[in-house]
Write a protein that holds these residues in place. Structure first.
Motif, PDB file in Angstrom:
ATOM      1  N   SER A  28       0.839  -1.204   0.000  1.00 32.06           N
ATOM      2  CA  SER A  28       0.000   0.000   0.000  1.00 32.06           C
ATOM      3  C   SER A  28       0.871   1.249   0.000  1.00 32.06           C
ATOM      4  O   SER A  28       0.593   2.205  -0.740  1.00 32.06           O
ATOM      5  N   GLY A  29       1.917   1.239   0.814  1.00 33.01           N
ATOM      6  CA  GLY A  29       2.837   2.372   0.867  1.00 33.01           C
ATOM      7  C   GLY A  29       3.487   2.621  -0.482  1.00 33.01           C
ATOM      8  O   GLY A  29       3.613   3.761  -0.937  1.00 33.01           O
ATOM      9  N   SER A  30       3.890   1.541  -1.137  1.00 27.34           N
ATOM     10  CA  SER A  30       4.503   1.641  -2.454  1.00 27.34           C
ATOM     11  C   SER A  30       3.513   2.210  -3.477  1.00 27.34           C
ATOM     12  O   SER A  30       3.844   3.098  -4.258  1.00 27.34           O
ATOM     13  N   THR A  31       2.287   1.719  -3.455  1.00 27.95           N
ATOM     14  CA  THR A  31       1.245   2.191  -4.378  1.00 27.95           C
ATOM     15  C   THR A  31       0.953   3.674  -4.168  1.00 27.95           C
ATOM     16  O   THR A  31       0.777   4.428  -5.128  1.00 27.95           O
ATOM     17  N   LEU A  32       0.895   4.094  -2.905  1.00 28.51           N
ATOM     18  CA  LEU A  32       0.520   5.471  -2.570  1.00 28.51           C
ATOM     19  C   LEU A  32       1.721   6.413  -2.467  1.00 28.51           C
ATOM     20  O   LEU A  32       1.552   7.603  -2.249  1.00 28.51           O
ATOM     21  N   GLY A  33       2.937   5.870  -2.580  1.00 27.69           N
ATOM     22  CA  GLY A  33       4.137   6.701  -2.467  1.00 27.69           C
ATOM     23  C   GLY A  33       4.378   7.200  -1.055  1.00 27.69           C
ATOM     24  O   GLY A  33       4.824   8.326  -0.839  1.00 27.69           O
ATOM     25  N   ILE A  34       4.065   6.351  -0.058  1.00 23.74           N
ATOM     26  CA  ILE A  34       4.238   6.718   1.351  1.00 23.74           C
ATOM     27  C   ILE A  34       5.400   5.924   1.926  1.00 23.74           C
ATOM     28  O   ILE A  34       5.503   4.719   1.716  1.00 23.74           O
ATOM     29  N   LYS A  35       6.275   6.597   2.656  1.00 24.63           N
ATOM     30  CA  LYS A  35       7.460   5.965   3.234  1.00 24.63           C
ATOM     31  C   LYS A  35       7.154   5.381   4.614  1.00 24.63           C
ATOM     32  O   LYS A  35       6.314   5.890   5.344  1.00 24.63           O
ATOM     33  N   GLN A  36       7.910   4.336   4.956  1.00 22.43           N
ATOM     34  CA  GLN A  36       7.744   3.664   6.247  1.00 22.43           C
ATOM     35  C   GLN A  36       8.771   4.143   7.259  1.00 22.43           C
ATOM     36  O   GLN A  36       9.942   4.313   6.928  1.00 22.43           O
ATOM     37  N   VAL A  37       8.322   4.353   8.491  1.00 22.72           N
ATOM     38  CA  VAL A  37       9.226   4.572   9.619  1.00 22.72           C
ATOM     39  C   VAL A  37       9.486   3.190  10.205  1.00 22.72           C
ATOM     40  O   VAL A  37       8.555   2.520  10.650  1.00 22.72           O
ATOM     41  N   LEU A  38      10.736   2.760  10.181  1.00 21.83           N
ATOM     42  CA  LEU A  38      11.076   1.412  10.633  1.00 21.83           C
ATOM     43  C   LEU A  38      11.275   1.338  12.137  1.00 21.83           C
ATOM     44  O   LEU A  38      11.815   2.261  12.746  1.00 21.83           O
ATOM     45  N   SER A  39      10.866   0.217  12.700  1.00 25.61           N
ATOM     46  CA  SER A  39      11.131  -0.084  14.114  1.00 25.61           C
ATOM     47  C   SER A  39      12.540  -0.640  14.245  1.00 25.61           C
ATOM     48  O   SER A  39      13.128  -1.133  13.279  1.00 25.61           O
ATOM     49  N   TYR A  40      13.045  -0.588  15.448  1.00 25.05           N
ATOM     50  CA  TYR A  40      14.324  -1.214  15.804  1.00 25.05           C
ATOM     51  C   TYR A  40      14.011  -2.501  16.558  1.00 25.05           C
ATOM     52  O   TYR A  40      13.078  -2.528  17.349  1.00 25.05           O
ATOM     53  N   THR A  41      14.783  -3.541  16.316  1.00 26.58           N
ATOM     54  CA  THR A  41      14.575  -4.778  17.058  1.00 26.58           C
ATOM     55  C   THR A  41      15.893  -5.478  17.326  1.00 26.58           C
ATOM     56  O   THR A  41      16.840  -5.358  16.551  1.00 26.58           O
ATOM     57  N   THR A  42      15.888  -6.215  18.435  1.00 26.75           N
ATOM     58  CA  THR A  42      17.072  -7.004  18.789  1.00 26.75           C
ATOM     59  C   THR A  42      16.965  -8.435  18.263  1.00 26.75           C
ATOM     60  O   THR A  42      17.900  -9.210  18.408  1.00 26.75           O
ATOM     61  N   ARG A  43      15.833  -8.787  17.665  1.00 25.38           N
ATOM     62  CA  ARG A  43      15.710 -10.160  17.164  1.00 25.38           C
ATOM     63  C   ARG A  43      16.471 -10.319  15.858  1.00 25.38           C
ATOM     64  O   ARG A  43      16.726  -9.348  15.146  1.00 25.38           O
ATOM     65  N   ALA A  44      16.802 -11.559  15.551  1.00 24.47           N
ATOM     66  CA  ALA A  44      17.507 -11.852  14.304  1.00 24.47           C
ATOM     67  C   ALA A  44      16.537 -11.740  13.133  1.00 24.47           C
ATOM     68  O   ALA A  44      15.349 -12.016  13.278  1.00 24.47           O
ATOM     69  N   PRO A  45      17.038 -11.342  11.965  1.00 31.70           N
ATOM     70  CA  PRO A  45      16.163 -11.270  10.787  1.00 31.70           C
ATOM     71  C   PRO A  45      15.638 -12.652  10.408  1.00 31.70           C
ATOM     72  O   PRO A  45      16.354 -13.644  10.526  1.00 31.70           O
ATOM     73  N   ARG A  46      14.381 -12.702   9.974  1.00 31.07           N
ATOM     74  CA  ARG A  46      13.830 -13.935   9.410  1.00 31.07           C
ATOM     75  C   ARG A  46      14.383 -14.066   7.987  1.00 31.07           C
ATOM     76  O   ARG A  46      14.861 -13.085   7.416  1.00 31.07           O
ATOM     77  N   PRO A  47      14.268 -15.265   7.405  1.00 32.06           N
ATOM     78  CA  PRO A  47      14.674 -15.400   6.006  1.00 32.06           C
ATOM     79  C   PRO A  47      13.912 -14.365   5.157  1.00 32.06           C
ATOM     80  O   PRO A  47      12.740 -14.125   5.375  1.00 32.06           O
ATOM     81  N   ALA A  48      14.606 -13.729   4.246  1.00 34.07           N
ATOM     82  CA  ALA A  48      14.044 -12.719   3.333  1.00 34.07           C
ATOM     83  C   ALA A  48      13.883 -11.339   3.971  1.00 34.07           C
ATOM     84  O   ALA A  48      13.522 -10.385   3.280  1.00 34.07           O
ATOM     85  N   GLU A  49      14.130 -11.195   5.274  1.00 32.87           N
ATOM     86  CA  GLU A  49      14.085  -9.863   5.887  1.00 32.87           C
ATOM     87  C   GLU A  49      15.440  -9.190   5.727  1.00 32.87           C
ATOM     88  O   GLU A  49      16.480  -9.838   5.831  1.00 32.87           O
ATOM     89  N   LEU A  50      15.397  -7.884   5.487  1.00 34.02           N
ATOM     90  CA  LEU A  50      16.630  -7.126   5.298  1.00 34.02           C
ATOM     91  C   LEU A  50      16.709  -5.961   6.274  1.00 34.02           C
ATOM     92  O   LEU A  50      15.708  -5.284   6.527  1.00 34.02           O
ATOM     93  N   ASP A  51      17.918  -5.734   6.784  1.00 35.55           N
ATOM     94  CA  ASP A  51      18.151  -4.588   7.659  1.00 35.55           C
ATOM     95  C   ASP A  51      17.922  -3.308   6.856  1.00 35.55           C
ATOM     96  O   ASP A  51      18.395  -3.178   5.727  1.00 35.55           O
ATOM     97  N   GLY A  52      17.175  -2.373   7.427  1.00 37.75           N
ATOM     98  CA  GLY A  52      16.906  -1.118   6.745  1.00 37.75           C
ATOM     99  C   GLY A  52      15.728  -1.184   5.790  1.00 37.75           C
ATOM    100  O   GLY A  52      15.335  -0.174   5.209  1.00 37.75           O
ATOM    101  N   GLN A  53      15.163  -2.369   5.619  1.00 37.98           N
ATOM    102  CA  GLN A  53      13.978  -2.511   4.769  1.00 37.98           C
ATOM    103  C   GLN A  53      12.784  -2.992   5.593  1.00 37.98           C
ATOM    104  O   GLN A  53      11.677  -2.498   5.450  1.00 37.98           O
ATOM    105  N   ASP A  54      13.027  -3.984   6.461  1.00 39.63           N
ATOM    106  CA  ASP A  54      11.952  -4.526   7.297  1.00 39.63           C
ATOM    107  C   ASP A  54      12.023  -3.967   8.717  1.00 39.63           C
ATOM    108  O   ASP A  54      11.008  -3.648   9.318  1.00 39.63           O
TER     109      ASP A  54
END
Length: 196
Positions: A28-54
């Protein structure tokens, strides 16, 4: 604390784990041209998750240091992992883009609503229990994590009545279409083409 101005908005996507709130939000953000404010987490990335994207994936030490500096407006702990939103990130992104979105659980959504009032629009994304169970299994979540999420399902679902918009996510394309149309008509007024 940054005070949101008249045309500045924050959309908060919330709902039970496994309902697809992050995927719906990103599409939806991509369709509407809206940027995401990302959360910080201490958990490890899941497969396919990227730092600075998820998320911003950080160490426990980095998280605690930021917490000691009072950088977070909201911090929660789930399964021994910490999650937080930095106040400065919200302020910077809103000032730069005017409208932004976040993906948060009900506690985070409630905290932002208390802080920013009517400038927060909560969008509740949900699916039935069986659909979520199947998605979490396909995603490769551990049985322990699945059991914990399922035990919270009814509590999470109860929050939908407090949200400004509610969408059942059974078909991703339809959900994103309906949601972007609703946000455009009610808040953004960008007159997206209706190709129906």
């Amino acid at each position: 604390m940054y005070e949101l101005k008249d045309k500045e908005l924050i959309f908060v996507f919330t709902g039970p784990n496994g309902a697809g709130r992050r995927t719906v939000a990103q599409m939806s953000g991509s369709t509407l041209g809206i940027k995401q404010v990302l959360s910080y987490t201490t958990r490890a990335p899941r497969p396919a998750e990227l730092d600075g994207q998820d998320y911003h994936f950080v160490t426990m030490e980095e998280f605690k240091a930021a917490e000691e500096r009072n950088e977070f407006i909201e911090v929660i702990e789930l399964a021994g992992n910490r999650y937080g939103i930095k106040e400065q990130d919200v302020a910077d992104m809103v000032q730069k883009y005017g409208t932004v979105y976040l993906v948060l659980n009900r506690h985070g959504a409630e905290t932002l609503k208390e802080l920013y009032g009517e400038r927060i629009v909560r969008i509740f994304i949900y699916a039935d229990r069986d659909t979520i169970l199947k998605r979490e299994q396909e995603r490769g979540d551990t049985q322990e994590l699945i059991d914990r999420n399922m035990s919270q399902y009814d509590i999470e679902l109860d929050y939908k009545d407090q949200c400004e918009h509610v969408f059942e996510n059974l078909d991703l394309a339809h959900t994103v279409f309906d949601l972007t149309k609703a946000l455009d008509e009610n808040y953004l007024h960008r007159k997206l083409l209706d190709l129906d």
